[in-house]
Write an enzyme that holds these catalytic residues in place. Structure first.
Site, mmCIF file in Angstrom:
data_model
loop_
_atom_site.group_PDB
_atom_site.id
_atom_site.type_symbol
_atom_site.label_atom_id
_atom_site.label_comp_id
_atom_site.label_asym_id
_atom_site.label_seq_id
_atom_site.Cartn_x
_atom_site.Cartn_y
_atom_site.Cartn_z
ATOM 1 N N ARG A 89 -0.232 26.186 -30.337
ATOM 2 C CA ARG A 89 0.017 24.902 -30.978
ATOM 3 C C ARG A 89 -0.871 23.875 -30.289
ATOM 4 O O ARG A 89 -1.113 23.967 -29.081
ATOM 5 C CB ARG A 89 1.488 24.471 -30.835
ATOM 6 C CG ARG A 89 2.458 25.202 -31.767
ATOM 7 C CD ARG A 89 2.260 24.782 -33.215
ATOM 8 N NE ARG A 89 3.176 25.451 -34.137
ATOM 9 C CZ ARG A 89 2.908 26.597 -34.767
ATOM 10 N NH1 ARG A 89 1.764 27.219 -34.558
ATOM 11 N NH2 ARG A 89 3.785 27.112 -35.601
ATOM 12 N N GLU A 128 -2.881 17.955 -37.299
ATOM 13 C CA GLU A 128 -3.618 18.802 -38.237
ATOM 14 C C GLU A 128 -3.489 18.160 -39.609
ATOM 15 O O GLU A 128 -2.367 17.982 -40.082
ATOM 16 C CB GLU A 128 -3.026 20.218 -38.255
ATOM 17 C CG GLU A 128 -3.354 21.005 -37.002
ATOM 18 C CD GLU A 128 -2.634 22.342 -36.907
ATOM 19 O OE1 GLU A 128 -2.000 22.781 -37.901
ATOM 20 O OE2 GLU A 128 -2.686 22.944 -35.823
ATOM 21 N N HIS A 185 -6.116 26.080 -38.825
ATOM 22 C CA HIS A 185 -4.817 26.752 -38.692
ATOM 23 C C HIS A 185 -4.654 27.881 -39.709
ATOM 24 O O HIS A 185 -3.761 27.854 -40.551
ATOM 25 C CB HIS A 185 -3.670 25.723 -38.815
ATOM 26 C CG HIS A 185 -2.387 26.238 -38.222
ATOM 27 N ND1 HIS A 185 -1.406 25.421 -37.717
ATOM 28 C CD2 HIS A 185 -1.899 27.493 -38.063
ATOM 29 C CE1 HIS A 185 -0.390 26.145 -37.275
ATOM 30 N NE2 HIS A 185 -0.664 27.404 -37.487
#
Lengths: 337, 272
Positions: free
Chosen positions: B190, B219, B238
Site C-alpha cells: 500500500r 491513487e 495498482h
C-alpha cells in the site's frame, strides 16, 4: 556523431594485428592491449563501424573481434586477405558470420555461450511479464492522466498460472527461461526444434511436439532458437493463425525468425493477444514502423545480454578467444565449424 | 465493493439499516473501519488468496522491469519521436547473485520468494513471525529479525505487508538511508507503507537507486507529482491483481460471501 576513426597511420607488426569493430568494455580491451605482441586497431565508437571502414580496417589483419551487428561475409573476408586466422564474436549467435566461407579459409571462430545465458533468460522473462501484464501501457496511463481510479476490468493482462508454455529451441537459454517460469505456476511445458532433447526437457517434463501443435496449444510462445536457413521466417501467417486469441508471443532469438508483416497482421486483427520482441528486422527498427504503433506489442532494443557484469564477461571471453586463436592454442569457447 | 469506494462511514451505515454484509474486493482492508462495521452488526469479507499469485507475479515483473530498464527502453525510447537510434550502452543489472529482501512474508511475499529462487537470488525476509524451517529452506530464505539488517544487505527491497497502524510509514527517511545507494525499492503493498515525500527526496538525492511502485498515495497520483517526473521510477496503476481470470474469481468470492451473509451461513473469507 560517430567519432572513432581508425588510426590509419598505426603501424602494426604483421604478426598479431587485430581489428576490433567497436568500443567494447574496458576489461576486454585490456586483455588485448596487455597481451604481448598484440597490436590493436579499433573503431572506437558506440556506433557500428561503417562498411567502408570495416573493409579497410580488416586489411592484413590476423584477428577480428566483432559484434553481431557486423556482417562478416565473403566481401569482408576477401578484403582481409589470407592473413586472417581468427574471428571472435562477442555474442552467442553467429548468423552474422558466413560460416561456409570462413571454414573454407581455415579461419577459427570464437563465440560467447554460457556467460550470457542468465542475463538473457532474465530479460526474456522480464519481457514476457511486461508484455502479459501490459506494463508499458499501464505506465503510459499513469503519465498521461488516463488513470482515474481503480477499475475491476481495466488494464487486465494474462497470467502464467495454469498456463501452457511452448519454447521454440530448448537450448541453454530456453532451459534457463523454463526454470525461471516454473514457479509462476506453469501447468505444462512443450518445446519444438530440429530434434528432441530429453536431457534438457526432463527437468520440466517438457514434451517435444511439432511446431504446429506448439502454436495451437500454447498460452505463451517463447522463441529462443538460433537463426538458420531452417528457422528463417518460421513464425509466419500459418503459425500465428494457429495460435490462441489469448496467447502471448515472445521473441528473444533473432528478428528474422519472425515474418514481421504476418506478426503485425496477427496482432492488429486480434489473432493473438500480444507480442514482446527483443529482436527485430532490421535493428534498429525504424521509429515509424507499424509494429511500434501497436499497444499490444512491446519492443526492446536487443538488450538480452545487456548487464554491466555480463557484457564485461563477454568482452573478456571474446578477447581471450581471440588471443588463443592467434597463438594457435585451444580457445575457451570455440565454435565448431 | 470494488477498491475502496464507497466510503464506509456512519452516514452510509445509518442509511442502510438492513445491511448485513460488505464484501470487499482484494485482500487489503485498510480502507474499512472494522470496529464501526461491527458496531452496526455488519460483517466484512475480503478476497485473500485469489489475488496472491497475480500480485506476486507483478512484484517480479516490476523488479525485472526496473533492473533491466524495460520501460525506459520500450516505451520512452522505442515510441518516442525524438529517438533516432538505440544506444549500445543500454545496460542494466543482473538478478543472478543479487540479494532480495522481502518485507512481509505472508502469502504474497512467500510467492515472490518462490519466483525469485530460480533467478539465483539470495533471499532475506523480515516478518512479524519467523516461518518454519521447511518453508524457509524450500525457497532458501533467511530471516532478518531486525528490518535494519535486511535493508543494509538488499539490492532489491520488496514490500508485501498489509497496511496497519504498525506498518504505516514503515519505510521512511531513516530506512531509506539504511538501504544501499545501489538498491531498488519495490512496493506492491500500500502507498502509505512508505513515507512518500521521504521517498521522493531519497530518489532525487540518489540515496537509493530506483523505485518501482504499483501502489501510491493517493491513487491516482496528481499529474504534476514529482514521482512521475523521475527517470528512475516505474509506476503502475495498482494492477497487482489485474487479470480477467483473477478478477472473475474475486467476483465469485464476493458473491459467495454475500449469499452466505444474507442466509446467515458462515461467511467464507470473513474478516474478524
Amino acid at each position: 556523431a560517430a567519432r572513432g576513426r581508425c588510426d590509419l597511420a598505426l603501424i602494426c607488426g604483421a604478426a598479431m594485428a587485430v581489428f576490433v569493430t567497436r568500443r567494447i568494455p574496458a576489461e576486454g580491451l585490456r586483455v588485448l592491449s596487455q597481451a604481448g605482441g598484440c597490436c590493436v586497431q579499433q573503431w572506437d565508437s558506440e556506433e557500428p563501424v561503417p562498411r567502408a571502414e570495416l573493409l579497410e580496417g580488416v586489411k592484413g589483419k590476423r584477428g577480428l573481434l566483432c559484434l553481431l551487428s557486423d556482417r562478416i561475409d565473403r566481401e569482408v573476408l576477401e578484403a582481409a586477405g589470407p592473413s586472417l586466422k581468427v574471428i571472435s564474436t562477442m555474442s552467442v549467435g553467429f548468423d552474422h558470420l558466413a560460416l561456409d566461407e570462413i571454414k573454407k579459409r581455415g579461419i577459427r571462430v570464437g563465440y560467447t555461450p554460457d556467460v550470457l545465458t542468465d542475463a538473457t533468460a532474465e530479460l526474456s522473462v522480464a519481457l514476457l511479464l511486461a508484455t502479459c501484464r501490459r506494463l508499458p501501457e499501464a505506465v503510459e496511463q499513469v503519465k498521461n492522466g488516463g488513470w482515474t481510479t481503480w477499475k475491476p476490468l481495466w488494464m487486465c493482462g494474462y497470467s502464467l498460472s495454469d498456463s501452457t508454455v511452448g519454447i521454440i529451441g530448448l537450448g541453454r537459454i530456453g532451459q534457463a527461461i523454463a526454470r525461471r517460469l516454473k514457479p509462476f505456476g506453469v501447468k505444462k511445458f512443450m518445446y519444438a526444434g530440429s530434434h528432441p532433447k530429453p536431457e534438457n526437457a526432463a527437468e520440466f517434463e517438457a514434451e517435444f511436439v511439432p511446431l504446429t501443435r506448439l502454436a495451437e496449444e500454447s498460452d505463451f510462445v517463447v522463441v529462443t532458437c538460433a537463426l538458420t536457413p531452417a528457422t528463417k521466417g518460421m513464425c509466419n501467417k500459418d503459425f500465428f493463425s494457429r495460435m490462441k486469441k489469448t496467447s502471448v508471443f515472445i521473441n528473444t532469438s533473432r528478428g528474422a525468425v519472425v515474418n514481421q508483416e504476418d506478426l503485425y497482421n496477427a496482432l492488429a486483427n486480434g489473432q493473438i493477444a500480444a507480442a514482446g520482441l527483443d529482436v527485430t528486422m532490421p535493428e534498429p527498427l525504424p521509429t515509424d514502423h507499424p509494429l511500434l504503433s501497436l499497444k499490444n506489442c512491446v519492443i526492446l532494443p536487443h538488450i538480452g545480454s545487456a548487464t554491466y557484469a555480463t557484457r564485461s564477461t563477454m568482452a573478456v571471453l571474446a578477447a581471450n578467444n581471440l588471443l588463443a586463436g592467434l597463438r594457435g592454442e585451444p580457445m575457451p569457447q570455440e565454435l565448431q565449424l | 465493493m470494488w477498491y475502496h469506494k464507497p466510503d464506509i462511514n456512519e452516514e452510509l451505515l445509518q442509511s442502510l439499516p438492513n445491511l448485513k454484509v460488505v464484501a470487499s474486493s482484494g485482500v487489503g482492508i485498510d480502507h474499512v473501519d472494522l470496529n464501526l462495521l461491527s458496531s452496526y452488526g455488519v460483517k466484512l469479507s475480503n478476497t485473500p488468496f485469489v489475488v496472491s499469485t497475480d500480485t506476486a507475479d507483478l512484484g517480479m515483473a516490476l523488479m525485472l522491469a526496473s533492473s533491466r530498464r524495460l520501460v525506459e527502453g520500450s516505451h520512452q525510447m522505442a515510441v518516442s519521436h525524438d529517438t533516432e537510434y538505440f544506444p549500445a550502452d543500454w545496460l542494466g543489472t543482473d538478478l543472478s547473485g543479487a540479494t532480495l529482501g522481502i518485507v512481509g512474508m505472508g502469502t504474497i511475499g512467500y510467492k515472490v520468494a518462490q519466483r525469485a529462487k530460480p533467478f539465483e537470488m539470495k533471499i532475506l525476509y523480515h516478518n512479524r513471525n519467523q516461518r518454519n524451517k521447511e518453508e524457509e529452506s524450500a525457497v532458501g530464505a533467511i530471516y532478518c529479525k531486525k528490518i535494519d539488517d535486511l535493508l543494509h544487505q538488499s539490492d532489491f527491497v520488496l514490500l508485501s505487508v498489509s497496511l496497519t497502524p504498525q506498518t504505516h510509514k514503515l519505510i521512511g527517511k531513516r530506512e531509506l538511508e539504511l538501504m544501499k545507494p545501489t538498491a531498488t525499492l519495490i512496493n506492491i503493498s500500500r502507498g502509505l507503507v512508505v513515507d512518500q515525500d521521504a521517498l521522493v527526496e531519497a530518489l532525487q538525492n540518489k540515496v537509493i537507486k530506483a523505485a518501482a511502485l504499483d501502489v501510491t498515495y493517493p491513487e491516482p497520483l496528481p499529474r504534476d507529482h514529482p514521482l512521475l517526473k523521475l527517470k528512475n521510477v516505474i509506476i503502475t496503476p495498482h494492477i497487482g491483481s489485474a487479470t480477467k481470470k483473477t478478477r472473475r474469481l474475486m467476483m465469485e468470492n464476493m458473491i459467495e460471501s454475500i449469499q452466505a451473509g444474507l442466509t446467515g451461513l458462515p461467511i467464507p473469507n470473513e474478516v474478524l
